[in-house]
Write a protein that holds these residues in place. Structure first.
Motif, short mmCIF file in Angstrom:
data_model
loop_
_atom_site.label_atom_id
_atom_site.label_comp_id
_atom_site.label_asym_id
_atom_site.label_seq_id
_atom_site.Cartn_x
_atom_site.Cartn_y
_atom_site.Cartn_z
N ALA A 182 -36.43 9.54 24.38
CA ALA A 182 -36.47 8.26 23.82
C ALA A 182 -37.58 7.34 24.91
O ALA A 182 -37.65 7.43 25.97
N LEU A 183 -38.27 6.29 24.22
CA LEU A 183 -38.98 5.52 25.20
C LEU A 183 -37.95 4.49 26.05
O LEU A 183 -36.97 4.12 25.61
N PRO A 184 -38.29 4.18 27.13
CA PRO A 184 -37.26 3.25 27.82
C PRO A 184 -37.25 1.93 27.17
O PRO A 184 -38.19 1.75 26.56
N MET A 185 -36.35 1.30 27.82
CA MET A 185 -36.18 -0.23 27.25
C MET A 185 -37.25 -1.20 27.51
O MET A 185 -37.55 -1.87 26.68
N ASP A 186 -37.90 -0.91 28.67
CA ASP A 186 -38.95 -1.75 29.01
C ASP A 186 -40.08 -1.37 28.23
O ASP A 186 -40.59 -0.51 28.35
N PRO A 187 -40.63 -2.40 27.55
CA PRO A 187 -42.01 -2.16 26.52
C PRO A 187 -43.20 -2.04 27.17
O PRO A 187 -44.10 -1.77 26.60
N THR A 188 -43.19 -2.02 28.67
CA THR A 188 -44.35 -2.04 29.23
C THR A 188 -44.55 -0.59 29.73
O THR A 188 -45.48 -0.14 30.28
#
Length: 88
Positions: free
Chosen positions: A70-76
Motif C-alpha cells: 500500500a501507499l504510505p500514510m504520508d501523502p507526499t
C-alpha cells in the motif's frame, strides 16, 4: 534463453528469499519498464535492486509472495510499502 520477465522474477525471488518476512518498498517512474525494490534492516541496512519489471507487475508479484502493499500514510510519498501477511 530466459526472457527479461523470467530473469526479473528469479532476481526478485532471490532477493525476497534473503529476508522473507522483511519490509520492502518499491518505486518507479510512471510507465517505466523497470522498478527499484528495497528492504530495510538486516546486517547490511538498506539494500536495493533494480528489476526490469513495471511497477504493476511488481505489485502483482509481491502479492503472490504473500505481501500486502500500500501507499504510505504520508501523502507526499509515492512509493509502495510491502509487509508480509502473517499466515494463520
Amino acid at each position: 534463453m530466459a526472457s527479461d520477465a523470467q530473469n526479473a522474477e528469479e532476481k526478485l525471488n532471490t532477493f525476497l528469499s534473503q529476508r522473507p518476512s522483511g519490509r520492502y518498498t518499491f518505486d518507479s517512474e510512471r510507465g517505466a519498464p523497470q522498478s527499484e525494490i528495497c528492504r530495510e534492516g538486516g546486517e547490511k541496512g538498506h539494500e536495493c535492486i533494480v528489476l526490469k519489471m513495471y511497477s504493476t507487475k511488481l505489485f502483482e508479484a509481491m502479492q503472490k509472495h504473500g505481501f500486502y502493499c500500500a501507499l504510505p500514510m504520508d501523502p507526499t510519498q509515492t512509493h509502495m510499502v510491502c509487509d508480509k501477511i502473517p499466515q494463520s
